[in-house]
Design a protein around this motif. Structure first.
Motif, mmCIF file in Angstrom:
data_model
loop_
_atom_site.group_PDB
_atom_site.id
_atom_site.type_symbol
_atom_site.label_atom_id
_atom_site.label_comp_id
_atom_site.label_asym_id
_atom_site.label_seq_id
_atom_site.Cartn_x
_atom_site.Cartn_y
_atom_site.Cartn_z
ATOM 1 N N ALA A 1 1.301 58.155 89.329
ATOM 2 C CA ALA A 1 2.319 58.683 88.922
ATOM 3 C C ALA A 1 3.245 57.676 87.952
ATOM 4 N N SER A 2 3.205 56.400 88.246
ATOM 5 C CA SER A 2 4.227 55.510 87.389
ATOM 6 C C SER A 2 3.569 55.165 86.245
ATOM 7 N N GLU A 3 2.201 55.346 85.957
ATOM 8 C CA GLU A 3 1.525 55.069 84.595
ATOM 9 C C GLU A 3 2.314 55.905 83.473
ATOM 10 N N PHE B 1 3.419 71.737 98.517
ATOM 11 C CA PHE B 1 1.893 72.472 98.395
ATOM 12 C C PHE B 1 1.862 73.009 97.084
ATOM 13 N N GLU B 2 2.792 73.760 96.596
ATOM 14 C CA GLU B 2 2.888 74.216 95.195
ATOM 15 C C GLU B 2 3.261 73.611 94.063
ATOM 16 N N ALA B 3 3.758 72.274 94.338
ATOM 17 C CA ALA B 3 4.107 71.333 93.198
ATOM 18 C C ALA B 3 2.739 70.904 92.426
ATOM 19 N N ASP B 4 3.384 70.269 91.499
ATOM 20 C CA ASP B 4 2.202 69.522 90.605
ATOM 21 C C ASP B 4 1.401 68.680 91.471
ATOM 22 N N ARG B 5 -0.038 68.169 90.965
ATOM 23 C CA ARG B 5 -0.843 67.518 91.761
ATOM 24 C C ARG B 5 -0.671 66.282 92.360
ATOM 25 N N LEU B 6 0.131 65.414 91.661
ATOM 26 C CA LEU B 6 0.341 64.048 92.176
ATOM 27 C C LEU B 6 1.554 64.359 93.391
ATOM 28 N N THR B 7 2.422 65.218 93.030
ATOM 29 C CA THR B 7 3.382 65.497 94.064
ATOM 30 C C THR B 7 2.892 65.939 95.296
ATOM 31 N N ARG B 8 1.966 66.969 95.365
ATOM 32 C CA ARG B 8 1.388 67.555 96.268
ATOM 33 C C ARG B 8 0.582 66.441 97.195
ATOM 34 N N GLU B 9 -0.179 65.749 96.257
ATOM 35 C CA GLU B 9 -1.084 65.058 97.150
ATOM 36 C C GLU B 9 -0.563 63.715 97.718
ATOM 37 N N ARG B 10 0.399 63.346 96.997
ATOM 38 C CA ARG B 10 1.045 62.177 97.862
ATOM 39 C C ARG B 10 1.689 62.604 99.243
ATOM 40 N N ALA B 11 2.291 64.049 98.894
ATOM 41 C CA ALA B 11 3.053 64.579 100.239
ATOM 42 C C ALA B 11 2.330 64.599 101.647
ATOM 43 N N LEU B 12 1.118 65.022 101.012
ATOM 44 C CA LEU B 12 0.032 65.528 101.976
ATOM 45 C C LEU B 12 -0.394 64.016 102.534
ATOM 46 N N SER B 13 -0.751 63.093 101.812
ATOM 47 C CA SER B 13 -1.501 61.782 102.577
ATOM 48 C C SER B 13 -0.080 61.166 103.228
ATOM 49 N N ALA B 14 1.166 61.137 102.848
ATOM 50 C CA ALA B 14 2.214 60.604 103.266
ATOM 51 C C ALA B 14 2.148 61.271 104.902
ATOM 52 N N ALA B 15 2.071 62.603 104.791
ATOM 53 C CA ALA B 15 2.229 63.429 106.283
ATOM 54 C C ALA B 15 1.101 62.917 107.085
ATOM 55 N N LYS B 16 -0.459 62.950 106.482
ATOM 56 C CA LYS B 16 -1.348 62.466 107.295
ATOM 57 C C LYS B 16 -1.318 60.884 108.023
#
Length: 379
Positions: free
Chosen positions: A377-379, A302-317
């Motif tokens: 993230a890959s761009e 949750f306190e990581a960079d935006r892409l890491t945070r948002e990907r982890a949140l969507s993966a969890a959901k």
């Protein structure tokens, strides 16, 4: 990385679980959920006194924690008893104010933390389909202030809220990220109409109609037209909270199902001795552990960079949506006909698990979002 809870978090979890087990038995919860308020003001104040609301906020903002794991610990405990008090609204509104508010606006956080102000997050609209940037509610300058027109849908605890954070478009096309502004709207604002109703999984929500709602200049939260990033972060907190809540509900459904398999007899044998049912239950236990791993990963990021945070949140959901529905279905089926009985707590847990999938973006929405964020993230 060390995923073990700190002593403070373990103490918070222990005290919260003890309090809920004593004060929030299923019969009490059912009565509270069906009440006119949709939650208990007395229990709400007790949560504040216990520091439960404060645990959702950082020390800088007057709280006691505020990290991703603090949110997860609190909401997993709430999910174990299907708590309906307005902590999700407090969390999301508080995050928006903490991230974008000025000093005067942040003063409101103290009233949210001590339970004297009920806050509600009003972003979803009737046809947004979970798209964060799709905002049709309109904000227009009027002298030194603002005029808001539009509608908001399924605002949790909207009837009892004292304060709303409302998203509105001040510029740009209807689905552009740029041009979204956030506003602090008091419940007493002229032109604001609130229509409440019961939710099928407990508690209450409301539809908001904003018809020429006139606000002062200081109602603007953050920078005009740059509210998308704040929205994303606030809703991200809500996603983490819902995933943790679902995990708590899954644990209760699992325990109830195991107990049933160990006590129910058929043809003179405990049904838990039947190999087919053992295999189904084993698969379910593995899935729940996968769900727990997803929640831990989201809390850690949750306190990581935006892409890491948002990907982890969507993966969890995504995981919670799929596994929550599976747990709901399998628990009811393994209980047989009694699983559908409304008098059985399990039926309420099953319904809540299914409904969590549809809050703040369902499994399909977050799977598409996870893929899109991966391309970024890959761009």
């Amino acid at each position: 990385m060390n995923f073990e809870h700190t002593d403070d978090r373990r103490m918070l979890a222990d005290s919260l679980n003890r309090f809920i087990s004593k004060q929030y038995a299923f019969e009490a919860r059912d009565r509270i959920a069906k009440s006119a308020h949709g939650f208990s003001l007395e229990i709400w104040q007790q949560f504040a006194e216990l520091g439960v609301i404060g645990a959702l906020f950082s020390e800088t903002d007057g709280g006691l924690g505020g990290a991703g794991f603090d949110v997860a610990v609190v909401f997993e405990a709430l999910g174990r008893s299907l708590v309906v008090e307005p902590l999700l609204g407090a969390l999301m509104v508080g995050e928006a104010i903490a991230a974008a508010g000025n000093d005067a606006q942040k003063a409101v956080l103290a009233a949210i933390i001590d339970g004297s102000t009920i806050a509600a997050f009003a972003h979803d609209e009737p046809d947004t389909h979970y798209e964060l940037a799709r905002v049709q509610t309109h904000a227009q300058r009027s002298g030194n202030g603002w005029v808001l027109d539009g509608a908001k849908a399924v605002v949790l605890h909207g009837e009892q809220a004292d304060l709303f954070v409302v998203s509105a478009r001040s510029a740009g096309a209807v689905d552009e990220e740029a041009g979204i502004s956030l506003f602090l709207v008091p419940a007493s604002a002229p032109g604001l109409t609130v229509r409440g109703y019961r939710l099928i999984d407990g508690g209450r929500a409301a539809e908001l109609t904003l018809d020429g709602v006139l606000l002062e200049a200081d109602a603007l939260l953050g920078v005009q037209g740059q509210g998308h990033a704040t929205l994303e972060r606030a809703i991200g907190r809500g996603v983490l909270a819902l995933c943790a809540e679902a995990l708590g509900a899954m644990e209760v459904a699992k325990a109830a199902t195991l107990d049933y398999l160990r006590t129910r007899k058929q043809f003179g044998l405990l049904i838990g001795s039947f190999q087919a049912l053992q295999h189904r239950m084993a698969d379910l236990l593995l899935e729940i552990e996968q769900a727990r791993s997803a929640v831990i990963n989201a809390a850690a990021a949750f306190e990581a960079d935006r892409l890491t945070r948002e990907r982890a949140l969507s993966a969890a959901k995504v995981s919670i949506g799929r596994i929550g529905t599976l747990v709901a279905e399998e628990s009811i089926q393994l209980h047989g006909g009694i699983g559908m009985s409304w008098e059985l707590p399990l039926a309420h847990y099953a319904k809540r698990l299914v409904m969590i999938d549809h809050q703040l973006g369902d499994e399909d929405h977050h799977l598409q979002r996870f893929i899109a964020l991966g391309k970024q993230a890959s761009e």
